[in-house]
Structures are given as structure tokens and as C-alpha cells.
Design a protein around this motif. Sequence first.
Motif, mmCIF file in Angstrom:
data_model
loop_
_atom_site.group_PDB
_atom_site.id
_atom_site.type_symbol
_atom_site.label_atom_id
_atom_site.label_comp_id
_atom_site.label_asym_id
_atom_site.label_seq_id
_atom_site.Cartn_x
_atom_site.Cartn_y
_atom_site.Cartn_z
ATOM 1 N N VAL A 1 -2.324 11.377 -11.123
ATOM 2 C CA VAL A 1 -0.899 11.706 -11.147
ATOM 3 C C VAL A 1 -0.770 13.224 -11.134
ATOM 4 O O VAL A 1 -1.463 13.922 -11.884
ATOM 5 N N LEU A 2 0.086 13.734 -10.259
ATOM 6 C CA LEU A 2 0.420 15.159 -10.226
ATOM 7 C C LEU A 2 1.766 15.336 -10.904
ATOM 8 O O LEU A 2 2.726 14.634 -10.589
ATOM 9 N N LEU A 3 1.830 16.271 -11.842
ATOM 10 C CA LEU A 3 3.067 16.552 -12.566
ATOM 11 C C LEU A 3 3.488 17.997 -12.312
ATOM 12 O O LEU A 3 2.709 18.917 -12.551
ATOM 13 N N GLU A 4 4.698 18.179 -11.825
ATOM 14 C CA GLU A 4 5.233 19.527 -11.650
ATOM 15 C C GLU A 4 6.230 19.802 -12.763
ATOM 16 O O GLU A 4 7.183 19.041 -12.963
ATOM 17 N N THR A 5 6.019 20.886 -13.500
ATOM 18 C CA THR A 5 6.878 21.223 -14.627
ATOM 19 C C THR A 5 8.122 21.967 -14.141
ATOM 20 O O THR A 5 8.217 22.376 -12.983
ATOM 21 N N ALA A 6 9.049 22.173 -15.062
ATOM 22 C CA ALA A 6 10.268 22.923 -14.738
ATOM 23 C C ALA A 6 9.954 24.355 -14.340
ATOM 24 O O ALA A 6 10.730 24.997 -13.628
ATOM 25 N N ASP A 7 8.806 24.870 -14.786
ATOM 26 C CA ASP A 7 8.377 26.235 -14.426
ATOM 27 C C ASP A 7 7.547 26.235 -13.153
ATOM 28 O O ASP A 7 6.949 27.256 -12.797
ATOM 29 N N HIS A 8 7.469 25.078 -12.496
ATOM 30 C CA HIS A 8 6.753 24.909 -11.228
ATOM 31 C C HIS A 8 5.237 25.078 -11.364
ATOM 32 O O HIS A 8 4.555 25.433 -10.408
ATOM 33 N N ASP A 9 4.741 24.797 -12.557
ATOM 34 C CA ASP A 9 3.295 24.670 -12.734
ATOM 35 C C ASP A 9 2.926 23.217 -12.411
ATOM 36 O O ASP A 9 3.740 22.305 -12.581
ATOM 37 N N VAL B 1 -7.046 18.398 -5.976
ATOM 38 C CA VAL B 1 -6.318 17.132 -6.042
ATOM 39 C C VAL B 1 -5.053 17.187 -5.187
ATOM 40 O O VAL B 1 -4.691 16.202 -4.532
ATOM 41 N N VAL B 2 -4.390 18.327 -5.173
ATOM 42 C CA VAL B 2 -3.197 18.483 -4.333
ATOM 43 C C VAL B 2 -3.558 18.266 -2.859
ATOM 44 O O VAL B 2 -2.824 17.608 -2.105
ATOM 45 N N LEU C 1 7.033 13.942 -10.188
ATOM 46 C CA LEU C 1 5.843 13.151 -10.515
ATOM 47 C C LEU C 1 5.358 12.501 -9.233
ATOM 48 O O LEU C 1 6.106 11.799 -8.565
ATOM 49 N N SER C 2 4.089 12.752 -8.894
ATOM 50 C CA SER C 2 3.490 12.178 -7.692
ATOM 51 C C SER C 2 2.269 11.376 -8.112
ATOM 52 O O SER C 2 1.308 11.931 -8.653
ATOM 53 N N SER C 3 2.308 10.079 -7.845
ATOM 54 C CA SER C 3 1.266 9.173 -8.322
ATOM 55 C C SER C 3 0.540 8.511 -7.164
ATOM 56 O O SER C 3 1.159 8.097 -6.185
ATOM 57 N N TYR C 4 -0.781 8.421 -7.296
ATOM 58 C CA TYR C 4 -1.576 7.620 -6.365
ATOM 59 C C TYR C 4 -2.336 6.589 -7.167
ATOM 60 O O TYR C 4 -3.079 6.932 -8.089
ATOM 61 N N GLN C 5 -2.128 5.323 -6.856
ATOM 62 C CA GLN C 5 -2.777 4.246 -7.596
ATOM 63 C C GLN C 5 -3.267 3.184 -6.610
ATOM 64 O O GLN C 5 -2.468 2.456 -6.023
ATOM 65 N N PHE D 1 5.404 7.741 -5.180
ATOM 66 C CA PHE D 1 4.321 6.813 -5.476
ATOM 67 C C PHE D 1 3.620 6.404 -4.192
ATOM 68 O O PHE D 1 4.277 6.046 -3.206
ATOM 69 N N VAL D 2 2.289 6.450 -4.203
ATOM 70 C CA VAL D 2 1.487 5.866 -3.136
ATOM 71 C C VAL D 2 0.677 4.744 -3.784
ATOM 72 O O VAL D 2 -0.060 4.976 -4.752
ATOM 73 N N ILE D 3 0.832 3.541 -3.261
ATOM 74 C CA ILE D 3 0.186 2.366 -3.849
ATOM 75 C C ILE D 3 -0.755 1.749 -2.822
ATOM 76 O O ILE D 3 -0.381 1.540 -1.667
ATOM 77 N N GLY D 4 -1.973 1.459 -3.235
ATOM 78 C CA GLY D 4 -2.958 0.863 -2.346
ATOM 79 C C GLY D 4 -2.619 -0.583 -1.995
ATOM 80 O O GLY D 4 -2.018 -1.311 -2.798
ATOM 81 N N GLU D 5 -3.017 -0.994 -0.823
ATOM 82 C CA GLU D 5 -2.734 -2.353 -0.358
ATOM 83 C C GLU D 5 -3.319 -3.405 -1.289
ATOM 84 O O GLU D 5 -2.717 -4.465 -1.511
#
Length: 274
Positions: A211-219, A242-243, A102-106, A159-163
Amino acid sequence: MASGESQQAQQNWRYCGGQIKLWREEAQVSRQALADEAGYDYEYVKSMECGRRRPTLRLLQTADQLCGARGKLLAGHEFLKPERYLSYVEDYMQYEAEAVVLSSYQPLLIPGLLQSEETIRAYLHTHFPPLDDETLEERVAGRLERQSLLEQRSKAFNFVIGELALRNQVGGVEAHREQLRRLVEVGRARNVTIQVLTFAGAGPELDGPFVLLETADHDTLVYEEGQATARLYADPDKVSTVVQRHAMILRKALSPDESARFIEKLAEELCPPS
């Protein structure tokens, strides 16, 4: 809550609200009188009677007593349990639980998985329209329960969080200081990476959170949430965009070690002078 369950919940709201109205009219109790007795305003009671809002336990108790329903209205509470999550995030919750990365930018808020209980409550207390007490407690419990995902060491979280989110003192100074300390603590886990994006002028970070979600099947799936809606999509072209934005944001963000020092410094600056 699955989509079918959500629809059933809405039907239960309408049915119980309709019953309150029928009993109230039969007992010749005005809506304003019921609202005054329950401590709600007129429009709030109207929205519950019409099924637009979930009838609360307090309204059911008050209406049952005021209208002489002898427990018949109060019995409806069993079918009116508050939703832990907003209906439009149901699909996301499923994929979040199953994702391996899970890769999140907020930029504006502390991500839900990283929020302290005080931060959660502060955010939910400002919800509009206001949440009733039962729903608020259920939402708090649901968000805290989600955070157990971080303990699954086979899942990676970035996680990337804005200042701005880090400087915004949600819940007051003490609550915010504890929130910053929680970020540093959680960031020490081997499967969690937290990075800070400092004020950096124009760039892809201005296009909003995701949010980027990578599944177990790498989708890879993308989740984007607005004020009253959300979307989860897997279209290759859109996901690729988005990637790439995420990669550019990562290049501008502080390293994990630099980020920890940045957050620690912010927390220290909040401490009262000795």
C-alpha cells in the motif's frame, strides 16, 4: 490501539490469566477440568492462564463459578476488551486514516476497505490460531468501521486487485457474488478507482502486495504486511522502487471501465442457471 495501550493489554492478559490459575489451584480444580467445563482444549486454557492469549468471557465465567470466586474473576473482563486490530498494524492504521491518497495492490485477497461483511467473516473464521467469538466480532466491527474512510470524498483511493482474488470464492458462491457486486458499486464513487490485474505472466506484480500512502504534506510511505509481521517505511530509495513497481502494475491492469465489466461478468457467471 497505541503501542502503550497494547503493552497494557498484554499485562492485563497475564494478570487475569494468573488470577485464574491461582483461584483454580486454591479450589483444587485441574486445568483439564476447567477446560472441559468451558468447552476448550487443555492447551487453549493453558495459553490463557499464561497470558499468551486473552482470557475469554466464557473462561472467566466458568472459572468464577467452578472455583467459587463470587464474581472476582468475572470482574476482570472489564479490562480484557479484545483488540480491534493486530498490534503490528497500529502505526499503519494511523497513517491510513490521515492519508490523502491511498494506492493498494493486492494480488491474493480483496482489500480490507472493500470487503463485504460476509467476506470479512469468512477470512476471520480461517484465522489461525482460531479467534474467540468476542475477538472475532470486534475485528469484524473494526474492519467495517475502517470502511467509512471511503466516504471521505477529499481522500482518493486506488485499488489494483489480482484476478486470483476475484475468482477465489471466499465464503461460498452467494457471498462471493455479493462481494463482486460490492466492488462494482464502490468503484462508482468519484474518489475510488478499482482496477483488475488479469493473469499476466511474470512481472513486478509477483513481488507481493503493498500500500502506498500519500500524506497531506505529500510525503509517501509504503506499507507491506506478511503473515505475522508488517513494516511501514519512508526511506526515499525504497519508496521510489515501490512507486515504480506500482506504475508498471498500473500499465498492465485493465482500465477502471474494463475492470468493472470484468467483475460484472464474473458475478454473472456465478449466477445459477434460470
